[in-house]
Design a protein around this motif. Structure first.
Motif, mmCIF file in Angstrom:
data_model
loop_
_atom_site.group_PDB
_atom_site.id
_atom_site.type_symbol
_atom_site.label_atom_id
_atom_site.label_comp_id
_atom_site.label_asym_id
_atom_site.label_seq_id
_atom_site.Cartn_x
_atom_site.Cartn_y
_atom_site.Cartn_z
ATOM 1 N N GLN A 185 0.856 -1.315 -0.028
ATOM 2 C CA GLN A 185 0.219 -0.093 0.101
ATOM 3 C C GLN A 185 0.911 1.114 -0.114
ATOM 4 O OE1 GLN A 185 -3.569 -0.041 2.672
ATOM 5 N NE2 GLN A 185 -2.491 -1.844 3.534
ATOM 6 N N ILE A 186 1.762 1.226 0.992
ATOM 7 C CA ILE A 186 2.775 2.485 0.999
ATOM 8 C C ILE A 186 3.511 2.606 -0.308
ATOM 9 C CG2 ILE A 186 4.493 3.362 2.363
ATOM 10 C CD1 ILE A 186 3.785 2.133 4.664
ATOM 11 N N ALA A 187 4.057 1.548 -0.639
ATOM 12 C CA ALA A 187 4.950 1.525 -2.024
ATOM 13 C C ALA A 187 4.050 2.034 -3.157
ATOM 14 C CB ALA A 187 5.442 0.026 -2.407
ATOM 15 N N ALA A 188 2.577 1.615 -3.442
ATOM 16 C CA ALA A 188 1.801 2.104 -4.546
ATOM 17 C C ALA A 188 1.559 3.548 -4.367
ATOM 18 C CB ALA A 188 0.451 1.391 -4.379
ATOM 19 N N LEU A 189 1.553 4.248 -3.153
ATOM 20 C CA LEU A 189 1.414 5.714 -2.953
ATOM 21 C C LEU A 189 2.771 6.358 -3.429
ATOM 22 C CD1 LEU A 189 -0.957 5.809 0.188
ATOM 23 C CD2 LEU A 189 -1.725 6.184 -2.337
ATOM 24 N N ARG A 190 3.800 5.749 -2.882
ATOM 25 C CA ARG A 190 4.761 6.516 -3.144
ATOM 26 C C ARG A 190 5.167 6.644 -4.488
ATOM 27 N NH1 ARG A 190 9.716 5.607 1.073
ATOM 28 N NH2 ARG A 190 10.590 6.681 -0.226
ATOM 29 N N ASP A 191 5.010 5.583 -5.218
ATOM 30 C CA ASP A 191 5.225 5.605 -6.693
ATOM 31 C C ASP A 191 4.506 6.299 -7.556
ATOM 32 O OD1 ASP A 191 6.970 3.607 -6.239
ATOM 33 O OD2 ASP A 191 5.862 1.786 -6.995
ATOM 34 N N ASP A 192 3.525 6.924 -7.163
ATOM 35 C CA ASP A 192 2.578 7.542 -7.761
ATOM 36 C C ASP A 192 2.158 9.179 -7.550
ATOM 37 O OD1 ASP A 192 0.769 8.293 -10.107
ATOM 38 O OD2 ASP A 192 -0.745 7.847 -8.777
ATOM 39 N N ILE A 193 2.139 9.295 -6.242
ATOM 40 C CA ILE A 193 1.592 10.329 -5.460
ATOM 41 C C ILE A 193 2.380 11.028 -4.476
ATOM 42 C CG2 ILE A 193 -0.423 11.241 -4.248
ATOM 43 C CD1 ILE A 193 -1.852 8.930 -4.892
ATOM 44 N N ARG A 194 2.541 12.444 -4.742
ATOM 45 C CA ARG A 194 3.296 13.398 -3.861
ATOM 46 C C ARG A 194 2.641 13.112 -2.389
ATOM 47 N NH1 ARG A 194 1.580 17.703 -5.316
ATOM 48 N NH2 ARG A 194 0.407 18.265 -3.458
ATOM 49 N N ILE A 195 3.456 12.931 -1.204
ATOM 50 C CA ILE A 195 3.068 12.814 -0.023
ATOM 51 C C ILE A 195 3.637 14.090 0.701
ATOM 52 C CG2 ILE A 195 3.007 11.492 2.057
ATOM 53 C CD1 ILE A 195 3.446 8.926 0.400
ATOM 54 N N ASP A 196 2.527 14.732 1.276
ATOM 55 C CA ASP A 196 2.995 16.230 1.717
ATOM 56 C C ASP A 196 3.267 15.957 3.409
ATOM 57 O OD1 ASP A 196 3.309 17.739 -0.435
ATOM 58 O OD2 ASP A 196 1.092 17.595 -0.277
ATOM 59 N N ALA A 197 2.493 15.045 3.929
ATOM 60 C CA ALA A 197 2.757 14.797 5.412
ATOM 61 C C ALA A 197 1.937 13.488 5.729
ATOM 62 C CB ALA A 197 1.911 15.966 6.372
ATOM 63 N N ILE A 198 2.744 12.937 6.930
ATOM 64 C CA ILE A 198 2.170 11.631 7.305
ATOM 65 C C ILE A 198 1.547 11.560 8.563
ATOM 66 C CG2 ILE A 198 2.924 9.086 7.684
ATOM 67 C CD1 ILE A 198 5.042 9.499 5.584
ATOM 68 N N LYS A 199 0.409 11.042 8.894
ATOM 69 C CA LYS A 199 -0.111 10.734 10.379
ATOM 70 C C LYS A 199 -0.083 9.074 10.418
ATOM 71 C CE LYS A 199 -3.337 9.276 13.012
ATOM 72 N NZ LYS A 199 -4.464 9.779 13.542
ATOM 73 N N ILE A 200 0.429 8.839 11.688
ATOM 74 C CA ILE A 200 0.748 7.397 11.887
ATOM 75 C C ILE A 200 -0.030 7.239 13.276
ATOM 76 C CG2 ILE A 200 2.043 5.428 12.475
ATOM 77 C CD1 ILE A 200 4.487 6.707 11.096
ATOM 78 N N GLY A 201 -1.226 6.056 13.209
ATOM 79 C CA GLY A 201 -2.059 5.847 14.156
ATOM 80 C C GLY A 201 -1.569 4.528 14.741
#
Length: 267
Positions: free
Chosen positions: A62-78
């Motif tokens: 899931q994380i890799a799929a997002l990293r490969d395609d979408i700019r991530i500006d911040a992460i919240k971890i729960g």
């Protein structure tokens, strides 16, 4: 530009906490919400009935799929659940250049444990990756292996002890303290700031930690300085709590009203 905010957390089918609360809070605060599921739960406003942790290969994918395609500006971890998931998430976000807000979810509102006790030491290893951690008083005590703070001075001492474990900043949430105020304390290596808000009389407090940390991550993703992002997030949560009784969701600890600002005509 609308920031892309990634929540890495567990699911709450009642919609009050976890991924569902994160998506609502991120959206209400002007971000575009993305999600990576770490766990499925069966829960409602009265408690958690079952938990199934996601396979680490799927979490990593899931994380890799997002990293490969979408700019991530911040992460919240729960909610992370166990040591294997903690290690997986740490590896998955390695190298990303964006703010990380870690809400160390350990116990649900009703008292059900959401992080294995054996995994607390693994969670400590994730703290240096966080730009901000947002523990409540029981979570801070768990991380430090000490008694829960009962005074503002003890809150301050524990915030500095957590800071020594590696995060760049600590927001100690004082909602468990007694009194008419709900004080939070933001501590960095260079400053201490206190944020007070009147304690709101409602039993609908499910997901407050998820909501606050997601709003904070959204502010940081917009480029706001940490104190301003904290002030805005706390004001947003206070409004959501004040409007919580306008909802009728369940018979236990109901959710806050994430979209209160968009439903003013319901008052």
């Amino acid at each position: 530009m609308i920031p892309n905010i990634l929540s890495i957390a567990g699911s709450d089918p009642s919609g009050g906490a976890g991924i569902q609360a994160d998506i609502k809070a991120i959206s209400a605060n002007g971000g575009y919400a993305m999600s990576v599921l770490t766990a499925l739960t069966a829960q409602n406003t009265r408690g958690v009935r079952a938990v199934s942790l996601c396979d680490t290969d799927l979490i990593a994918a899931q994380i890799a799929a997002l990293r490969d395609d979408i700019r991530i500006d911040a992460i919240k971890i729960g909610m992370l659940g166990d040591a294997a998931i903690i290690e997986c998430v740490a590896g998955g976000i390695d190298g990303l250049d964006c703010p990380v807000v870690l809400d160390p979810v350990m116990v649900a509102k009703g008292g059900d444990r959401l992080l294995e006790e054996a995994a607390v030491s693994a969670l400590r290893t994730l703290l240096p990756r966080a730009d901000l951690i947002t523990p409540n008083l029981p979570e801070a005590a768990d991380l430090l292996g000490c008694d829960e703070a009962e005074t503002l001075e003890q809150m301050r001492e524990q915030a500095h002890a957590l800071l020594a474990l590696g995060p760049r900043a600590v927001l100690m949430k004082g909602g468990h303290l007694k009194g008419d105020q709900s004080p939070d304390m933001l501590v960095t290596r260079h400053d201490e700031l206190r944020f007070d808000a009147p304690r709101i009389a409602t039993r609908n407090t499910h997901g407050t930690g998820c909501t606050l940390s997601s709003a904070l991550a959204t502010g940081l993703g917009m480029g706001l300085p940490l104190p301003e992002a904290t002030r805005r997030a706390k004001a947003y949560l206070s409004g959501a709590l004040a409007a919580a009784d306008r909802l009728s969701v369940g018979s236990g600890h109901g959710p806050v009203h994430h979209f209160h600002a968009y439903h003013e005509d319901d008052q």
